[in-house]
Design an enzyme around this catalytic site. Structure first.
Site, PDB file in Angstrom:
ATOM      1  N   HIS A  15      73.191  95.689  49.191  1.00 40.23           N
ATOM      2  CA  HIS A  15      72.653  95.153  50.448  1.00 40.23           C
ATOM      3  C   HIS A  15      73.548  95.506  51.630  1.00 40.23           C
ATOM      4  O   HIS A  15      74.729  95.846  51.482  1.00 40.23           O
ATOM      5  CB  HIS A  15      72.474  93.636  50.352  1.00 40.23           C
ATOM      6  CG  HIS A  15      73.764  92.896  50.159  1.00 40.23           C
ATOM      7  ND1 HIS A  15      74.689  92.703  51.165  1.00 40.23           N
ATOM      8  CD2 HIS A  15      74.294  92.278  49.070  1.00 40.23           C
ATOM      9  CE1 HIS A  15      75.716  92.019  50.716  1.00 40.23           C
ATOM     10  NE2 HIS A  15      75.512  91.756  49.438  1.00 40.23           N
ATOM     11  N   THR A  27      80.988  86.297  47.931  1.00 35.29           N
ATOM     12  CA  THR A  27      79.650  85.798  48.213  1.00 35.29           C
ATOM     13  C   THR A  27      78.805  85.921  46.966  1.00 35.29           C
ATOM     14  O   THR A  27      78.299  87.004  46.642  1.00 35.29           O
ATOM     15  CB  THR A  27      78.980  86.602  49.354  1.00 35.29           C
ATOM     16  OG1 THR A  27      79.938  86.871  50.365  1.00 35.29           O
ATOM     17  CG2 THR A  27      77.807  85.836  49.936  1.00 35.29           C
ATOM     18  N   ARG A  64      69.624  88.586  51.340  1.00 36.50           N
ATOM     19  CA  ARG A  64      70.316  89.775  51.844  1.00 36.50           C
ATOM     20  C   ARG A  64      69.899  91.033  51.082  1.00 36.50           C
ATOM     21  O   ARG A  64      69.835  92.116  51.661  1.00 36.50           O
ATOM     22  CB  ARG A  64      71.829  89.584  51.808  1.00 36.50           C
ATOM     23  CG  ARG A  64      72.439  89.253  50.450  1.00 36.50           C
ATOM     24  CD  ARG A  64      73.896  88.817  50.626  1.00 36.50           C
ATOM     25  NE  ARG A  64      74.597  88.540  49.366  1.00 36.50           N
ATOM     26  CZ  ARG A  64      74.597  87.367  48.750  1.00 36.50           C
ATOM     27  NH1 ARG A  64      73.902  86.357  49.244  1.00 36.50           N
ATOM     28  NH2 ARG A  64      75.289  87.201  47.634  1.00 36.50           N
ATOM     29  N   GLU A  86      73.950  87.961  42.199  1.00 39.37           N
ATOM     30  CA  GLU A  86      75.376  88.252  42.207  1.00 39.37           C
ATOM     31  C   GLU A  86      76.101  87.320  41.242  1.00 39.37           C
ATOM     32  O   GLU A  86      75.583  86.263  40.852  1.00 39.37           O
ATOM     33  CB  GLU A  86      75.931  88.097  43.637  1.00 39.37           C
ATOM     34  CG  GLU A  86      77.418  88.385  43.801  1.00 39.37           C
ATOM     35  CD  GLU A  86      77.857  89.788  43.382  1.00 39.37           C
ATOM     36  OE1 GLU A  86      77.687  90.130  42.193  1.00 39.37           O
ATOM     37  OE2 GLU A  86      78.393  90.527  44.241  1.00 39.37           O
ATOM     38  N   ASP A  88      78.170  84.519  39.802  1.00 40.33           N
ATOM     39  CA  ASP A  88      78.386  83.146  40.250  1.00 40.33           C
ATOM     40  C   ASP A  88      79.894  82.888  40.240  1.00 40.33           C
ATOM     41  O   ASP A  88      80.498  82.755  39.179  1.00 40.33           O
ATOM     42  CB  ASP A  88      77.657  82.168  39.324  1.00 40.33           C
ATOM     43  CG  ASP A  88      77.752  80.722  39.792  1.00 40.33           C
ATOM     44  OD1 ASP A  88      78.618  80.416  40.635  1.00 40.33           O
ATOM     45  OD2 ASP A  88      76.965  79.887  39.302  1.00 40.33           O
ATOM     46  N   TYR A  89      80.498  82.815  41.429  1.00 39.63           N
ATOM     47  CA  TYR A  89      81.951  82.716  41.548  1.00 39.63           C
ATOM     48  C   TYR A  89      82.491  81.290  41.398  1.00 39.63           C
ATOM     49  O   TYR A  89      83.696  81.076  41.480  1.00 39.63           O
ATOM     50  CB  TYR A  89      82.410  83.274  42.899  1.00 39.63           C
ATOM     51  CG  TYR A  89      82.055  84.722  43.112  1.00 39.63           C
ATOM     52  CD1 TYR A  89      82.461  85.705  42.216  1.00 39.63           C
ATOM     53  CD2 TYR A  89      81.312  85.121  44.224  1.00 39.63           C
ATOM     54  CE1 TYR A  89      82.144  87.038  42.422  1.00 39.63           C
ATOM     55  CE2 TYR A  89      80.992  86.450  44.436  1.00 39.63           C
ATOM     56  CZ  TYR A  89      81.410  87.405  43.533  1.00 39.63           C
ATOM     57  OH  TYR A  89      81.089  88.722  43.744  1.00 39.63           O
TER      58      TYR A  89
END
Length: 199
Positions: A15, A27, A64, A86, A88-89
């Site tokens: 993105h 993010t 995004r 994405e 997962d932090y």
């Protein structure tokens, strides 16, 4: 004539720029919109995408990635796939590596346990499932997603090892291609950004 597995070609599109990607903040699942520059980056993909004929277009459910896909000209063909989310932090969401290292000097997303988020093995399993979907579909496939999940896809495609993604840098709105050299799965293009030079 049906496609053979070796005719599968996967295009990866990261993105466009967001405020957090610009600052270096991790993010994951936070739904951060594109910046104005990020929208320009996404539009710069359009001439390249227009020359291709994709058999399948998949996008992360996050805005995004979906907006990048739309601005690139493939929104009408796109299907959401949750395996393109994405990483997962967990507790590291929204934090920068430099700030985390003030308290954990050797910290790396690639080697540190992620509390309240996903382990690297969990993300690798999502990448493996997504690659299998692409191989089952065959043909030319476009994936719109995020920096770390795309790095892990490239790593798993070429080395069957998600941790190799640590060595695959990836810029916003970049283009990568995964394909074959004879029977071997290879990275044929990585982190192409020449289309962004004039924006």
């Amino acid at each position: 004539m049906p496609h053979s597995p070796s005719s599968t070609e996967i295009w990866l599109f990261r993105h466009g720029e967001t405020e957090w990607s610009l600052s270096g903040a991790h993010t994951g699942r936070t739904d951060i919109p594109l910046t104005e520059n990020g929208r320009k980056q996404a539009m710069a993909l359009r001439p390249i995408v227009a020359k291709q004929s994709f058999d399948l277009v998949l996008t992360s459910p996050l805005s995004r990635a979906k907006e990048t896909c739309q601005l690139a000209g493939l929104g009408d063909k796109a299907q959401e796939d949750t395996n393109l989310y994405e990483w997962d932090y967990g507790e590291y969401e929204g934090k920068k590596t430099a700030d985390i290292r003030k308290t954990i000097p050797d910290w790396s997303i690639w080697t540190t346990p992620i509390k309240e988020g996903e382990s690297l093995d969990m993300v690798e399993k999502r990448a493996a499932a997504l690659i299998q979907r692409c191989l089952d579909h065959k043909g030319k496939i476009a994936l719109f997603a995020h920096g770390h999940i795309l790095r892990i896809l490239g790593a798993y495609w070429s080395a069957k090892k998600a941790s190799f993604g640590a060595h695959l840098a990836l810029s916003t709105a970049s283009i990568c291609k995964l394909g074959y050299e004879r029977e071997n799965q290879v990275i044929s293009t990585w982190n192409l950004t020449s289309h962004l030079e004039n924006i």
